[in-house]
Every structure is written in C-alpha cells, then in structure tokens.
Design a protein around this motif. Sequence first.
Motif, mmCIF file in Angstrom:
data_model
loop_
_atom_site.group_PDB
_atom_site.id
_atom_site.type_symbol
_atom_site.label_atom_id
_atom_site.label_comp_id
_atom_site.label_asym_id
_atom_site.label_seq_id
_atom_site.Cartn_x
_atom_site.Cartn_y
_atom_site.Cartn_z
ATOM 1 N N VAL A 294 4.522 -1.912 -12.186
ATOM 2 C CA VAL A 294 5.204 -2.427 -13.375
ATOM 3 C C VAL A 294 6.477 -1.609 -13.577
ATOM 4 O O VAL A 294 6.422 -0.382 -13.721
ATOM 5 C CB VAL A 294 4.312 -2.338 -14.625
ATOM 6 C CG1 VAL A 294 5.076 -2.846 -15.849
ATOM 7 C CG2 VAL A 294 3.039 -3.144 -14.422
ATOM 8 N N LEU A 295 7.622 -2.305 -13.582
ATOM 9 C CA LEU A 295 8.926 -1.646 -13.748
ATOM 10 C C LEU A 295 9.455 -1.923 -15.149
ATOM 11 O O LEU A 295 9.408 -3.070 -15.621
ATOM 12 C CB LEU A 295 9.938 -2.155 -12.710
ATOM 13 C CG LEU A 295 9.758 -1.735 -11.248
ATOM 14 C CD1 LEU A 295 8.602 -2.483 -10.592
ATOM 15 C CD2 LEU A 295 11.055 -1.991 -10.460
ATOM 16 N N ASN A 296 9.980 -0.880 -15.807
ATOM 17 C CA ASN A 296 10.625 -1.017 -17.115
ATOM 18 C C ASN A 296 11.933 -0.233 -17.094
ATOM 19 O O ASN A 296 12.019 0.843 -16.493
ATOM 20 C CB ASN A 296 9.723 -0.490 -18.234
ATOM 21 C CG ASN A 296 8.510 -1.366 -18.455
ATOM 22 O OD1 ASN A 296 8.605 -2.425 -19.064
ATOM 23 N ND2 ASN A 296 7.364 -0.926 -17.935
ATOM 24 N N TRP A 297 12.956 -0.751 -17.770
ATOM 25 C CA TRP A 297 14.261 -0.093 -17.795
ATOM 26 C C TRP A 297 15.043 -0.563 -19.001
ATOM 27 O O TRP A 297 14.629 -1.468 -19.735
ATOM 28 C CB TRP A 297 15.042 -0.391 -16.500
ATOM 29 C CG TRP A 297 15.386 -1.858 -16.329
ATOM 30 C CD1 TRP A 297 16.483 -2.514 -16.779
ATOM 31 C CD2 TRP A 297 14.566 -2.843 -15.687
ATOM 32 N NE1 TRP A 297 16.428 -3.833 -16.451
ATOM 33 C CE2 TRP A 297 15.264 -4.070 -15.775
ATOM 34 C CE3 TRP A 297 13.333 -2.812 -15.035
ATOM 35 C CZ2 TRP A 297 14.758 -5.258 -15.248
ATOM 36 C CZ3 TRP A 297 12.831 -3.982 -14.507
ATOM 37 C CH2 TRP A 297 13.533 -5.196 -14.609
ATOM 38 N N THR A 298 16.208 0.030 -19.215
ATOM 39 C CA THR A 298 17.136 -0.368 -20.287
ATOM 40 C C THR A 298 18.407 -0.894 -19.653
ATOM 41 O O THR A 298 19.012 -0.225 -18.800
ATOM 42 C CB THR A 298 17.473 0.817 -21.200
ATOM 43 O OG1 THR A 298 16.267 1.296 -21.793
ATOM 44 C CG2 THR A 298 18.447 0.406 -22.301
ATOM 45 N N ASN A 299 18.826 -2.119 -20.039
ATOM 46 C CA ASN A 299 20.035 -2.724 -19.481
ATOM 47 C C ASN A 299 21.287 -2.168 -20.156
ATOM 48 O O ASN A 299 21.274 -1.899 -21.363
ATOM 49 C CB ASN A 299 19.998 -4.240 -19.672
ATOM 50 C CG ASN A 299 18.969 -4.912 -18.795
ATOM 51 O OD1 ASN A 299 18.980 -4.738 -17.586
ATOM 52 N ND2 ASN A 299 18.058 -5.675 -19.399
ATOM 53 N N SER A 326 14.118 -6.774 -19.101
ATOM 54 C CA SER A 326 14.101 -5.346 -18.785
ATOM 55 C C SER A 326 12.728 -4.887 -18.301
ATOM 56 O O SER A 326 12.409 -3.702 -18.401
ATOM 57 C CB SER A 326 14.528 -4.526 -20.002
ATOM 58 O OG SER A 326 13.663 -4.786 -21.097
ATOM 59 N N THR A 327 11.902 -5.822 -17.804
ATOM 60 C CA THR A 327 10.605 -5.447 -17.252
ATOM 61 C C THR A 327 10.250 -6.408 -16.121
ATOM 62 O O THR A 327 10.693 -7.576 -16.125
ATOM 63 C CB THR A 327 9.510 -5.464 -18.335
ATOM 64 O OG1 THR A 327 8.284 -4.985 -17.768
ATOM 65 C CG2 THR A 327 9.307 -6.855 -18.902
ATOM 66 N N TYR A 328 9.490 -5.915 -15.161
ATOM 67 C CA TYR A 328 9.086 -6.761 -14.035
ATOM 68 C C TYR A 328 7.768 -6.230 -13.480
ATOM 69 O O TYR A 328 7.577 -5.008 -13.344
ATOM 70 C CB TYR A 328 10.149 -6.751 -12.934
ATOM 71 C CG TYR A 328 9.803 -7.634 -11.755
ATOM 72 C CD1 TYR A 328 9.978 -9.011 -11.809
ATOM 73 C CD2 TYR A 328 9.280 -7.073 -10.583
ATOM 74 C CE1 TYR A 328 9.640 -9.824 -10.730
ATOM 75 C CE2 TYR A 328 8.946 -7.877 -9.503
ATOM 76 C CZ TYR A 328 9.129 -9.250 -9.583
ATOM 77 O OH TYR A 328 8.789 -10.058 -8.526
ATOM 78 N N ALA A 355 19.580 2.244 -10.069
ATOM 79 C CA ALA A 355 18.535 3.191 -10.449
ATOM 80 C C ALA A 355 17.364 2.995 -9.491
ATOM 81 O O ALA A 355 17.070 1.872 -9.085
ATOM 82 C CB ALA A 355 18.098 2.949 -11.883
ATOM 83 N N THR A 356 16.713 4.077 -9.101
ATOM 84 C CA THR A 356 15.622 3.979 -8.135
ATOM 85 C C THR A 356 14.356 4.608 -8.686
ATOM 86 O O THR A 356 14.408 5.532 -9.512
ATOM 87 C CB THR A 356 15.990 4.679 -6.812
ATOM 88 O OG1 THR A 356 16.276 6.063 -7.089
ATOM 89 C CG2 THR A 356 17.201 4.027 -6.175
ATOM 90 N N GLY A 357 13.222 4.105 -8.241
ATOM 91 C CA GLY A 357 11.932 4.648 -8.627
ATOM 92 C C GLY A 357 10.902 4.382 -7.531
ATOM 93 O O GLY A 357 10.933 3.313 -6.901
ATOM 94 N N ASN A 358 10.029 5.331 -7.258
ATOM 95 C CA ASN A 358 9.038 5.206 -6.185
ATOM 96 C C ASN A 358 7.662 4.842 -6.748
ATOM 97 O O ASN A 358 7.336 5.161 -7.912
ATOM 98 C CB ASN A 358 8.937 6.509 -5.396
ATOM 99 C CG ASN A 358 10.218 6.810 -4.631
ATOM 100 O OD1 ASN A 358 10.936 5.894 -4.234
ATOM 101 N ND2 ASN A 358 10.510 8.080 -4.435
#
Length: 617
Positions: A294-299, A326-328, A355-358
């Motif tokens: 689950v990915l979350n971020w701020t645009n 802003s979520t996937y 932006a990257t995340g593992n």
Amino acid sequence: MFRKLTRLAVVGAALSASVVGLTALNVSAAPPLGANTLTPASGTDATVFSLTPPAGSSCTGSGSGTPAYRWQTYMVSAAVDASTLTYASGPNPIAGQFVSPLFDSFGTTIQNRGPAATPLGLISGIPTMSFSALTTDPLLVDGAYKIGFACTQAGALDAGKYWETPITISGRTATGFNYSFGAVPGAPTGVVVTAGDAQLSVAFAAVTAAPSVTGYTVTATPSGGGAPVTQTGAGSPIVVAGLTNGTLYNVTVAATNSVGTGATAAGSGTPALGALPGVTGLTVVAGATPDIAVLNWTNPAGSNGATIAVTPAQAGFPVTLGVGVSTYTTASLAPGVYAFTVSATYAAGNPSTPATGNFQVFAGAVLIQDITVVRPTGALVLTQRCGVNGSAAALPSDGVFGPLAAIPATLNADPGPTGYAYGGLPVGTAPTPVGATEFAQYPYPVDAAGIPLVTYPTNCGVNLGTGRLITSGARAGQYFAATGVMNQITVVNTQDVDSGWTLNGRMSAFNRTGGGDSFSGNLLGWNPEVTYDSAPNLDGYDMSVAAGGVREATSTASAAGLGDVSNETNTTLAQSLAKSPAGSSLGMAVVDARLRLLIPVTANSGTYTGTLTFTTV
C-alpha cells in the motif's frame, strides 16, 4: 596650427625630463574633485564652448607664490589617469595615448595660468574654447576622452586638485569631427546566466556612467550558428525567452546611455526543461496480507496526477493515476524486493523529482504478532510536599529585608521511584488529612483504574516564626518582617492536548487567632524558582517551564503582592508562580519559592493565619 601643436609637444617632451624629480609630489590615481560643466553639451570641432569647473574650485595658493601655483587644462584619452600627469608646456605625453592641453577659441593653448590671489587660488579668467586646433591631429580618433582643469606647482599636480568631464569624439573625418558630453557606458560586470525552460535569465551588476545608463541589451546567439535573440530591459536580471532547450547560447550584455551603447560582457547558457516538484512523504507498507503493498504520498500543488513504476517490472506498471489521487494498493506480489517510484505529472509534460520506496515480500510461512497497549488517560495534576523546599536562590536586597542566604535542598534517603530524573525525593511531613499510603504515590497519584487524582488533597502549613521589627531603610518602624520558604509544589501534565498551563497563587487576608484584627494578604511577596522540569525525551520533545516574576507589595492597595485588597478570596487575580507555554507543557515540573511578609505595626499582637491557594489553568 598642427605644426604649432607639434612643436609644443616636442618642447613638452624635452621639459618633462626636467621635472622628473617633482613627480613624487603627484597624488597617484586620485579621483577628480568634481565634474565640469560643458556648454553646449554637444557640437563640432568648430563650436565655441565653455568649460566651467565647480563653484569655488581653487588651487592651494596663488600664481605669485614661490614656486608659483598654476592651473592647467588637458584633454586625454579615457584610459589616461590625469592625476598622474606632470605639466611643463602642457601635460606630459604618454606613448600610445592622446594627451594635449585645451585651446581657446583663437587656437591658443590654455596652460600655466595663474590662479587668483583673492579669493586665494581661485581658477578664474577661463576663456571660451574650441576644438578647431585639433582638427588635423592624427592621434585624435573616434572614442572616449576626458577634458578638465588641474592645479599644479612646479609642474606637479597640486594636492590632487583636478576636475574633469567625459566627452565622446565621433564622426571623425580629415576635416572635422563631432563632440558630445559624456561617454558610452563600460561593460557590465558580474554576469551570471541561469538556465530555464526555453529561456535564459541574465543577471549583472549595474553600470555607472555619465550620462546615466538608460537601459541594457542582452543578446543570445546559438553557438552553432543561427539568428540571435535580443531582449532589452531597465536593469538586472533580463530574461531572454523563445530559446531552444538543449542548445548552447553565447550571451552578451551591454549598457546604453544617450551617447551610445558601450562594450559588451559575455556569458553562456543552455536552456533546459527543469524538473518540477515531486510527491512527498511516500510510505510503502503491507496491506491486507503481507504480499500486498500500500503506497501513500502527498501530491505537490499544481500537479494533475501521479505515475507509479516498479522495479523489477510487474504487469500493469507503470500506472498513471488521476488528479488528487494519493494512495495506491498493489495486487499480490511474488516474494522479492520491489523498488516503487512515484512521480507527479503536469499538464505541460514536465518531469518531476521522483520519490522512491522499497517493499519486501518474504517467501514461506509468515508469523505475525499484533501488539496492543493502552496509553492511560492523562490530566494536569498538582501536588505538594510539606516541609520540603529546594535550593531557591537568595532574594535581591530591596532596602527592607536585605539579601537572604540560600536554603539547601534536603533529599530523602531512598532514591524514590526508578527513573525519577530529579533524583531522590525530598523529605517532608505527610499531607493532611491524607494518609501515608496515598502520599506514597507522589508526584502522580492515581485511583485503582489508573486515572490521575486531580483533586488529590494535600494541605500543608508554613510557619514564618515571629516577625522582627524593621529598624532601618524605607520601612523602618512601620512593619515587622517575617521570611520563609513555600512548601515545594510539583506539576505533572499528561493531557492529550499540549495547550500549556499556568500555576497561580493567591493569598487571603491574615486574621488574628481569636479574632478582632487582620491585615492584607497583599503584604506577602515571593521569589519563585523552577527547581526542575523534564528534559528532552528520546524523540526530542522538551518541556519548558519559566518561573513567575518576583512579587512584593508596594502598598496594600497595589497588585504587586499576592493578595487582593478588594476581595481577599478572589483567585481570578492570582499571581503566576510558574508557566509552561503551549507546545512544550507536557511532563513534570518542580517549583519552589521564597516568601517574605510585612506585618503592620498597627496590627495587634498575636498569631495570624491566612490561606495561600494554588490553582492551575
């Protein structure tokens, strides 16, 4: 006339050797003392003009001194520093540069003129002038020059006294030329070229010129050939738009005034499509099962969506999401390590900083343990320890009590609860009417359910002893004085809202045991001290507590003491003992205070008692 000038130049060269010993008197590279007025400001070689120095321009002495002072005229190339010239029959020649005296309208050189005796040294008797004697001079070409006056003594510059004006010679022919006041500006300095999207921003330092600069021109020319793009402006920076991204441009900057456009300064730059702001705060966590991410971020503001890519490549990626998403959540992923990249998209197609995340999916069985804990309800708790005080600082002398010695802190023999940062608990009598069992929970009493006892009853007394008559100072013979220390107070704040708190105190009237007399509680004053507050925690949060101000009555009707003469039971006008601001008020604080009391000699003898009430808001 040209032959006459040539002869004078030869004589000047011959005489220059005779004044070599005087050149040490020159003021090297000194600036002129002012600018002359040229009238008319423009004309031809045949124009009769006036050149007037600033009012009061004077040499050090008159033309009758020994050696005599003289004033000279000169016309030199712009590169010549007139303050370094010497004078015999005109200014000394300089190889490769134009150097000459000025001529009057009859073609006679203006040199070695005697300054006035009254006013002393004044440059006076200046004739009208003309450039006609220079018409055939081969060294005079189109360009920038300076004309002016100089004071000399024995051929050397007199104490740096010279005045000059820039002029420009143009339209030079074999039979004449034009002149105009001023010179074209010099080349700008400090050129900095900053690349943008299809544009270059060119910054530079302002140019000082006479006449003043009226504008600047920036020209960007493709280094590989092509049409230049020009942009003008009143000052720095100037943006040249309409350029091709990825192409190197050679850039020039030039200043312009009423005389013309000056020399250029150069730079270069390559326009480029710059990266726009990307998403922030990206997190990648497990979803409903450990193999779902689950990915979350701020645009960023202004973006119109986001694109998600993953390495190694997976079916369905990259995926582009709409505005504001802003979520996937991914589908089930095979075991392995995945690197997700989220990039904001923009209408113009500009790239953004990704932006990257593992995320890792483990193979085989997975054990999960959910840990639950309850953070108990908090409160703002106020407690005290009877007969205990810290090492409150001595009160300042005010001419009434004088300074007080510091009181040492007393500590219990046992270290107290584990982790109590203040050290061992101070000794003291148990509060009344509460028993020792409840008091053992100091400084944070709670009930059986772990809820803080905000109304934890503690009732301590302070015995100030017997007052002593004040026999000196401003209050001599008016009051008895009694001093002591307040019982130590502890504030513990564990509320959910970090809104700050204030610990206030208010003194009632002092009433005589047995009745019949009283005096104002406003005659009690204090000097508070924060003995301890919680240090920064592991995350850096830090409690901040400040002691209240020193309070001491200036009259029974003033608000300077701790009582309220209008209503001795009113606590709304309570004085601050300590205060912790919003945002840094959670934790524990220990507060002490010195007390001092004035007892009026008009009060009857006996024992007086009042109540000092503390509240937190």
